[in-house]
Each structure stands twice: as structure tokens, then as C-alpha cells.
Design a protein around this motif. Sequence first.
Motif, short mmCIF file in Angstrom:
data_model
loop_
_atom_site.label_atom_id
_atom_site.label_comp_id
_atom_site.label_asym_id
_atom_site.label_seq_id
_atom_site.Cartn_x
_atom_site.Cartn_y
_atom_site.Cartn_z
N LEU A 84 -71.34 -49.82 14.03
CA LEU A 84 -71.27 -48.52 14.69
C LEU A 84 -71.61 -48.63 16.17
O LEU A 84 -71.01 -47.96 17.01
CB LEU A 84 -72.21 -47.53 14.01
N ASP A 85 -72.57 -49.49 16.49
CA ASP A 85 -72.95 -49.68 17.89
C ASP A 85 -71.84 -50.31 18.71
O ASP A 85 -71.82 -50.17 19.94
CB ASP A 85 -74.21 -50.55 17.98
N HIS A 86 -70.93 -51.02 18.06
CA HIS A 86 -69.81 -51.66 18.76
C HIS A 86 -68.52 -50.87 18.60
O HIS A 86 -67.43 -51.40 18.83
CB HIS A 86 -69.62 -53.09 18.24
N SER A 87 -68.64 -49.62 18.22
CA SER A 87 -67.45 -48.78 18.02
C SER A 87 -67.50 -47.56 18.93
O SER A 87 -68.55 -46.95 19.09
CB SER A 87 -67.36 -48.33 16.55
N GLU A 88 -66.35 -47.25 19.50
CA GLU A 88 -66.23 -46.05 20.34
C GLU A 88 -64.96 -45.28 20.00
O GLU A 88 -64.46 -44.52 20.81
CB GLU A 88 -66.21 -46.45 21.82
N PHE A 162 -67.91 -46.88 1.37
CA PHE A 162 -66.46 -46.73 1.57
C PHE A 162 -66.22 -45.29 2.00
O PHE A 162 -66.13 -44.37 1.17
CB PHE A 162 -65.74 -47.06 0.27
N ARG A 163 -66.08 -45.07 3.31
CA ARG A 163 -65.96 -43.71 3.85
C ARG A 163 -65.41 -43.76 5.26
O ARG A 163 -65.45 -44.80 5.93
CB ARG A 163 -67.30 -43.00 3.81
N ILE A 164 -64.93 -42.62 5.72
CA ILE A 164 -64.42 -42.48 7.08
C ILE A 164 -65.17 -41.33 7.73
O ILE A 164 -65.48 -40.33 7.09
CB ILE A 164 -62.89 -42.26 7.11
N MET A 165 -65.48 -41.49 9.03
CA MET A 165 -66.25 -40.47 9.74
C MET A 165 -65.63 -40.21 11.11
O MET A 165 -64.93 -41.05 11.67
CB MET A 165 -67.70 -40.90 9.89
N GLY A 171 -71.60 -40.94 16.16
CA GLY A 171 -72.60 -40.83 17.20
C GLY A 171 -73.95 -40.41 16.66
O GLY A 171 -75.00 -40.90 17.09
N ALA A 172 -73.93 -39.49 15.68
CA ALA A 172 -75.19 -39.06 15.06
C ALA A 172 -75.84 -40.20 14.30
O ALA A 172 -77.07 -40.38 14.33
CB ALA A 172 -74.92 -37.88 14.13
N GLY A 185 -78.89 -42.06 2.11
CA GLY A 185 -79.71 -40.92 2.49
C GLY A 185 -79.41 -40.43 3.89
O GLY A 185 -79.38 -39.22 4.15
N LEU A 186 -79.15 -41.36 4.82
CA LEU A 186 -78.87 -40.97 6.21
C LEU A 186 -77.55 -40.20 6.31
O LEU A 186 -77.45 -39.24 7.09
CB LEU A 186 -78.82 -42.21 7.10
N TYR A 187 -76.54 -40.62 5.54
CA TYR A 187 -75.27 -39.88 5.56
C TYR A 187 -75.49 -38.43 5.14
O TYR A 187 -74.93 -37.50 5.75
CB TYR A 187 -74.26 -40.52 4.60
#
Length: 329
Positions: A84-88, A162-165, A171-172, A185-187
Motif C-alpha cells: 500500500l505504501d508503494h501504491s498511488e 482478496f479484495r479491491i479498495m 489512504g486510510a 479488523g483494520l478493514y
Amino acid sequence: MAKQLDILVPFLNERESAIGFCALASGLATQARQRFGLETRFVLIDDGSTDDGGRLYEEHLQGTWTLVTLSRNFGKEAAILAGLDHSEADYVLMMDADLQHTAEVALDMIGRILADPELDMVYAVRADRAETQTLGRYLANGFYWLINMGQRYEIPANAGDFRIMSRRFAGAMRQLRDQRRFNKGLYAWTGFRQQRILYKPAERQGGTSKWSKRRLIAFSLEGFTSFSVVPLRMVSLFGGAVAVLGFLYGIKILLEVLFTGVAVPGYPSLIVAVLVLGGLNLALTGLVGEYVWSALSEAKNRPNYIVKSVSQSQKAAGVRQQASRKSNG
């Protein structure tokens, strides 16, 4: 300008399925572009593999990709955060590298989130686990029942990674830097509008699952210590109930001695009381220790992961250079 889709793929020693996944990835990227007009990039996270799976991905994966290699095995939860940190991108899809997550289900999730602008996540729930009623299934149901008790949100059972956001959901998630991460739990805690779909995973093409029973138990404990105080309250209530029963039993013995002259029971009742209360105290001490260790891990504030290296396809490097020129210009 076409919207961007990043596909995050954490892996650990997946050499046997690497070439097969590269073929699946090529078809998925083509379908995402043809059906939805999305430009796809793969972000692979090598979570400390000891085989040459990373090299196979570099040699066989077509299109645009970035390979993030971590310095050691930090666990899948941390590897996902690294991705996630390497995705924009506008959308982020997470898949496993063992080929159990199919392109058909992935395309279904992509279509659903694109069709509804208010939808921020679509996640897949394993239907085959709900159909099998084994001891493990009952234990899993009990786990989710306990961890969801008294919560303002619900952690869905049988849902994995296995999910798309959407971009704002991703960002959250990047803001949440829990040291002992429990992504399920975080999701749920993050909120936003989410939708679930049922799926049956494909057969694993090679290798073995990295989730042993011991690791599953440890992972469940991390979930409790991160998201629920119910175990502490249950032990406290049980201790209170034992204390009340002991007090009533003491009154009973006292009355029997005063009015009937019955002798006070000796060692058997004493030993039972010592074992019950001693075991309860040890269990409570261990449970409190788990929560203390969780709090200590958060207080240390170490990084969730350490990156050893980052490599990119030539196409990805070119895209990044163009974006840099635009931002500087």
C-alpha cells in the motif's frame, strides 16, 4: 486519462506458482484494460523469501510491475502495508500468488467497485468454509462471535485479503501503523461502504500453505489483543462468579457447623479450591501479559517493515520518470 489499478501481490517462497501467476497476471491486465479501460500495474512484495521466486517474477512477468523486497519475513500483514505504501493508484486490488485467487473473481470485484462511485471496498468471502462444519469451523465461528461482541463494527467471517479498495480507502489504511497488525479488523474498523461477494478458491498449484495451526492461534491472539477486551472481561466475570460461589459455600459450611454439628470438609475441597483459583489466576496473568506485550510493541514504535530493495520493469520506470517531469514542470 485512464484510471490506474495497482494489484498488490505479497508472496513468500512461491517459486512453484510464480510462472503460472505471471500468466494469470498477463490475462488479468489485458481484461482490465479491455473491459474497464484500466491501466494496470503489479506491486509484488517479497516477504523474505528464501527461494528464487522473486527472480522468476522479474523474468516472466509482463507489463508494468514493481518488486519490493523486504529485508526479512515480517508477515503478510506488514507485507500488505508495504504494498500500500508503494501504491498511488485509483484502485488497489489484493491477490495471493498461489493461484487460488482467480482472475474471474477479481474482474467481478473490479466491475462492482467501478459501477458504484459510493462503494469503497469489495471483498471476497470463501463459500467453501461456510459449507464445511468441522471442529475448526466451529472454533472459527466462536472466534468471530467473541471478537465482534460489543463492537460498533463487524469483522466478517471467512473474509481474507482478496479484495479491491478505492484510493481513499487505501489512504486510510496507510494511516494505520499498528505494530501488531490484524488487517481483517483494520478493514472493518476503517469503515466506508463495503460489499461482499462469495467465491470458491481454486486449487493451489504448488507449494504449501504458510498458515500452520500454531500460527493461526498466534494470529487469533493478536486479533483479540488488538480489537477486543472481551477475553479480559470474561475472565473477570468468571473470577467474580467463582468468588460469589466460594462465599456462598463458606456460609453453607458455617451454618452446617453451627446448627447440625457437621464437621468441616477437609483436604479434597481445599485442593479443588486451590486448583480452580490457581488456574484462573495463571490464565488471567497470561492473558494480561498478551495485552501488555501488545501495548509494549506499540510503544516501541518500530517500523512495520524494512525494505531491502525495489526493482521495476522498464515500463514502470518510464512511467515514474514521466510523472516526475510533470510534477517538476
